[in-house]
Design an enzyme around this catalytic site. Structure first.
Site, PDB file in Angstrom:
ATOM      1  N   THR A 395       0.840  -1.195   0.000  1.00 41.25           N
ATOM      2  CA  THR A 395       0.000   0.000   0.000  1.00 41.25           C
ATOM      3  C   THR A 395       0.876   1.247   0.000  1.00 41.25           C
ATOM      4  O   THR A 395       2.017   1.219   0.437  1.00 41.25           O
ATOM      5  CB  THR A 395      -0.945   0.014   1.218  1.00 41.25           C
ATOM      6  OG1 THR A 395      -0.172   0.189   2.409  1.00 41.25           O
ATOM      7  CG2 THR A 395      -1.729  -1.287   1.310  1.00 41.25           C
ATOM      8  N   GLY A 396       0.321   2.347  -0.485  1.00 45.48           N
ATOM      9  CA  GLY A 396       1.121   3.566  -0.610  1.00 45.48           C
ATOM     10  C   GLY A 396       2.254   3.386  -1.584  1.00 45.48           C
ATOM     11  O   GLY A 396       3.344   3.926  -1.407  1.00 45.48           O
ATOM     12  N   SER A 398       2.656   4.399  -4.643  1.00 39.64           N
ATOM     13  CA  SER A 398       2.807   5.365  -5.727  1.00 39.64           C
ATOM     14  C   SER A 398       4.024   6.266  -5.561  1.00 39.64           C
ATOM     15  O   SER A 398       4.429   6.940  -6.507  1.00 39.64           O
ATOM     16  CB  SER A 398       1.553   6.231  -5.837  1.00 39.64           C
ATOM     17  OG  SER A 398       1.302   6.900  -4.615  1.00 39.64           O
ATOM     18  N   SER A 399       4.640   6.274  -4.364  1.00 35.33           N
ATOM     19  CA  SER A 399       5.802   7.136  -4.154  1.00 35.33           C
ATOM     20  C   SER A 399       6.544   6.682  -2.911  1.00 35.33           C
ATOM     21  O   SER A 399       6.105   5.787  -2.179  1.00 35.33           O
ATOM     22  CB  SER A 399       5.375   8.602  -4.004  1.00 35.33           C
ATOM     23  OG  SER A 399       4.607   8.765  -2.823  1.00 35.33           O
ATOM     24  N   GLY A 400       7.691   7.330  -2.667  1.00 37.96           N
ATOM     25  CA  GLY A 400       8.422   7.125  -1.431  1.00 37.96           C
ATOM     26  C   GLY A 400       8.805   5.687  -1.148  1.00 37.96           C
ATOM     27  O   GLY A 400       9.212   4.928  -2.038  1.00 37.96           O
ATOM     28  N   ILE A 401       8.656   5.295   0.114  1.00 39.02           N
ATOM     29  CA  ILE A 401       9.067   3.969   0.559  1.00 39.02           C
ATOM     30  C   ILE A 401       8.345   2.879  -0.225  1.00 39.02           C
ATOM     31  O   ILE A 401       8.942   1.885  -0.627  1.00 39.02           O
ATOM     32  CB  ILE A 401       8.794   3.806   2.066  1.00 39.02           C
ATOM     33  CG1 ILE A 401       9.563   4.858   2.866  1.00 39.02           C
ATOM     34  CG2 ILE A 401       9.181   2.409   2.532  1.00 39.02           C
ATOM     35  CD1 ILE A 401       9.169   4.911   4.333  1.00 39.02           C
ATOM     36  N   GLY A 402       7.042   3.059  -0.436  1.00 41.66           N
ATOM     37  CA  GLY A 402       6.269   2.038  -1.121  1.00 41.66           C
ATOM     38  C   GLY A 402       6.740   1.789  -2.533  1.00 41.66           C
ATOM     39  O   GLY A 402       6.869   0.638  -2.972  1.00 41.66           O
ATOM     40  N   SER A 527       6.224   3.314  13.521  1.00 40.63           N
ATOM     41  CA  SER A 527       7.028   4.531  13.678  1.00 40.63           C
ATOM     42  C   SER A 527       7.903   4.458  14.916  1.00 40.63           C
ATOM     43  O   SER A 527       7.522   3.870  15.942  1.00 40.63           O
ATOM     44  CB  SER A 527       6.112   5.749  13.783  1.00 40.63           C
ATOM     45  OG  SER A 527       6.826   6.894  14.196  1.00 40.63           O
ATOM     46  N   TYR A 540      -0.826  10.762  15.361  1.00 42.87           N
ATOM     47  CA  TYR A 540      -0.066   9.813  14.536  1.00 42.87           C
ATOM     48  C   TYR A 540       0.459   8.641  15.358  1.00 42.87           C
ATOM     49  O   TYR A 540       0.267   7.474  15.021  1.00 42.87           O
ATOM     50  CB  TYR A 540       1.085  10.568  13.869  1.00 42.87           C
ATOM     51  CG  TYR A 540       2.027   9.707  13.063  1.00 42.87           C
ATOM     52  CD1 TYR A 540       1.580   9.058  11.924  1.00 42.87           C
ATOM     53  CD2 TYR A 540       3.359   9.564  13.434  1.00 42.87           C
ATOM     54  CE1 TYR A 540       2.438   8.263  11.165  1.00 42.87           C
ATOM     55  CE2 TYR A 540       4.229   8.777  12.695  1.00 42.87           C
ATOM     56  CZ  TYR A 540       3.757   8.136  11.559  1.00 42.87           C
ATOM     57  OH  TYR A 540       4.610   7.351  10.818  1.00 42.87           O
TER      58      TYR A 540
END
Length: 690
Positions: A395-396, A398-402, A527, A540
């Site tokens: 999941t996620g 589309s950018s960054g870590i994912g 986190s 968060y």
């Protein structure tokens, strides 16, 4: 104004054609092998964006054939209509042998000249190299060519010979361009192969991963080198090629200031977060004494001479060669000549085209390599064994870590299943994976919508043959103190909705499939805040702590069915999300690729948790000295103020419900004159989201 380009699919060629498309009118003919037509069509779409304003027309041919093997009928039809002929097709590889260099660089140039003469072009533009200067010692200006210089390798020799062919045999006007070592795009980092300084990157990565960044390393003075980004080379070439009255000239596309090889390596070490090299004796202190010696006896020249001997080359192959640095690259990493580029600078005057400082784009080059060209994951046998053929839901993605995790999974032979709201970005990632020979699936989904997650789980369970891994990476992060949150309860609801309810809804939805398989591993990107409890992250951290607790309870219920969990307490990660906060540029952070390596480790080794030293230290402090821990956190609360966006009760997080898990916006930089205190806190507690 029409052009013909050889080597358009090559690194420099792709960017040159892009410049021609953007700035010139008329058709652009590009040489392409029959077998590469499909790839060329893809590039044409990228160059033109589907527009018909400027036509890029493929012409089938072969560099190894007379006249480039172009159909004589086509030549006859287009003779006299092509103004500029750019010859870029060549081999740019210090490790290639004599036969390959001769076929590509020497014979290829003759064949290109033959076609250019048959077409009666206005000018033949030969892309040579500063390697044509060989081991000339001293200042080498753009009017110089045959200076009796030694040519120490097949590459140097054939670049010299191909330029000589153009100068002596061309029947049409010509111009010559001599780039220095060409690296990736200064704004995007885009690069298509490992060459030049990129050979040193795996070693820099090893140093970064195994040694503290503050540890000074002893280096030696390797002389000067010269790097230029590909966008500068392409822009300069396009501009100079269309200037009047410059035929019969050569142009040095170089950095006008020599770059120390050690300083170049240190720029990339700094970009990577690796320790840097220090030379015990600065050359400026010894220049006066060594300048009195004959050139051949000066220390740097003696070192270069020794490095190129056969015994030294064998030794280098058995040492640096084992970490991917060819001996030939080490022996030719520096230049004996200083390249004068005054003619080029004058030709570019007023164009706005100049060479950026390496320090301004070194991190961009490093990041692109680490995320796109580093093949460490794919070469690791244990990783390939664990991931090859496995379906990994991310999941996620589309950018960054994912996104980087997806690229690494595909590199190891896995099949990433890309999940995020933005379908277009997912399709781009899928296309990128497929261009590299991998495969991927796209499942767009708004993970803040529970019904949409139910539909997603149904599709995943029915359309995929297996669900081997689930990586819960998507999340929302809000940085706002409680005193500014009394009328913003929806911050807590939305954060919990995505980070907790959305994540467990996905896991519960695919759990029947996992039970049926009697296997499956879930990786939760939690986190470091769960262990350290930094102020202003109550929404968060609470959502991540809830996901941790839920996973820990469920793990005991499903362990007998071959289903397991890993919670990664991720520290601060350098993603586009934190880029606007320039203060973070100076903070110790993980790169997205480093974070993705932790995710891959979680899938391969399947530990219960992955923590950092700082996170564990925070957890221990809260257990054994809670009062002291809260006093330190209160100090951080005073040092790092609420951001302007938080005080205005609006900000980027309100408009972006799904983002990669990193730290969000930080307080105003240096607010209240406390920037030094902020830096101290960040370095004492690396990775914590302040």
């Amino acid at each position: 104004m029409s052009s013909f380009v050889t080597g358009a699919t090559g690194f420099i060629g792709r960017f040159l054609v892009s410049e021609l498309v953007d700035h010139r009118e008329g058709p652009i003919f590009v040489l392409v092998r029959q077998s590469s037509l499909h790839r060329m069509e893809t590039l044409i779409q990228q160059w033109t964006g589907g527009s018909s304003k400027t036509k890029v027309v493929p012409v089938v041919g072969d560099l190894s054939q007379p006249g480039l093997g172009v159909d004589p009928t086509w030549v006859e039809e287009n003779a006299g209509t092509i103004e500029q002929f750019f010859h870029l097709a060549a081999i740019y590889d210090m490790t290639a042998d004599d036969a390959t260099n001769d076929a590509m660089n020497v014979d290829g140039t003759r064949n290109a000249l033959e076609l250019a003469e048959a077409l009666d072009v206005e000018c033949f533009h030969q892309v040579s190299s500063v390697a044509a200067a060989g081991d000339y010692r001293g200042r080498f200006d753009e009017s110089m060519f045959e200076e009796g210089q030694p040519l120490p390798s097949p590459y140097h020799r054939t670049k010299y010979e191909s330029e000589k062919i153009v100068r002596e045999e061309s029947k049409v006007p010509w111009r010559v361009y001599r780039p220095a070592i060409v690296v990736g795009h200064s704004e995007t980092g885009a690069m298509d192969k490992i060459d030049g300084p990129y050979y040193f990157f795996p070693l820099i990565k090893r140093l970064r991963d195994n040694l503290p960044s503050w540890l000074p390393l002893v280096g030696i003075d390797l002389g000067d080198t010269n790097l230029v980004p590909v966008d500068y080379v392409a822009k300069a070439m396009d501009h100079i090629a269309h200037l009047p009255d410059r035929n019969g000239e050569a142009f040095h596309l170089v950095n006008p200031e020599p770059q120390s090889t050690v300083e170049m390596i240190n720029a990339f070490c700094a970009a990577a977060g690796a320790p840097r090299f220090a030379t015990p004796i600065d050359r400026s202190l010894t220049a006066g004494a060594t300048g009195l010696l004959p050139r051949a006896l000066r220390p740097s020249n003696l070192l270069n001479a020794v490095v190129r001997t056969t015994p030294a080359q064998v030794l280098l192959d058995q040492t640096l060669g084992r970490v991917g640095i060819p001996a030939e690259v080490v022996s030719h990493a520096s230049f004996t000549a200083v390249f004068d580029s005054r003619a080029t600078i004058k030709a570019l005057a007023g164009s706005g085209i100049d060479v950026p400082d390496l320090e301004s784009y070194a991190r961009t080059l490093w990041t692109f390599w680490e995320e796109n060209l580093d093949d460490t994951t794919g070469r690791d046998k244990k990783t390939r064994s664990a991931l090859n053929g496995k379906h990994v839901v991310i999941t996620g993605a589309s950018s960054g870590i994912g996104k980087v995790t997806a690229l690494k999974v595909a590199q190891a032979g896995g099949i990433p299943v890309l999940v995020a709201r933005g379908k277009d970005k997912l399709e781009e990632t899928k296309a990128d994976i497929e261009l590299r020979g991998g495969q991927a699936h796209v499942f767009p989904c708004d993970l803040s919508d529970l019904r949409a997650i139910d539909d997603l789980c149904e599709r995943l369970s029915t359309e995929l043959p297996s669900i081997d891994f689930v990586v819960n990476n998507a999340g929302r992060s809000i940085r706002r103190s409680l005193k500014l949150s009394h009328d913003r309860f929806h911050d807590f609801e939305r954060t919990m909705q995505l980070n907790y309810f959305g994540a467990i809804r996905l896991i519960m939805g695919v759990m029947p499939k996992l039970h049926e398989q009697r296997s499956g591993h879930i990786v939760n990107i939690s986190s470091i805040g769960v262990q350290t409890n930094p102020p202003r992250f109550s929404a968060y951290v609470a959502s991540k702590a809830a996901l941790d607790a839920w996973s820990n309870v469920v793990a005991s219920e499903v362990v007998g069915h071959g289903i397991s969990f890993t919670n990664i307490h991720m520290p601060l990660v350098r993603t586009p999300m934190i880029a606007p906060t320039k203060m973070y540029d100076k903070f110790p952070t993980l790169s997205p690729a480093q974070a993705a390596d932790l995710v891959v480790k979680a899938m391969v080794e399947k530990p219960h948790e992955i923590n950092t030293f700082a996170g564990n230290a925070g957890a221990v402090a809260h257990t054994f000295a809670p009062k002291a821990a809260f006093r330190v956190l209160n100090l951080a609360y005073q040092v790092f103020p609420d951001s302007a966006a938080a005080k205005a009760k609006s900000g980027p997080t309100d408009a972006a419900p799904e983002v990669a898990v990193t730290a969000p916006e930080a307080g105003a930089e240096g607010a209240g004159g406390r920037e030094s205190e902020q830096m101290l806190m960040a370095r004492l507690f690396p990775g914590v989201h302040w």
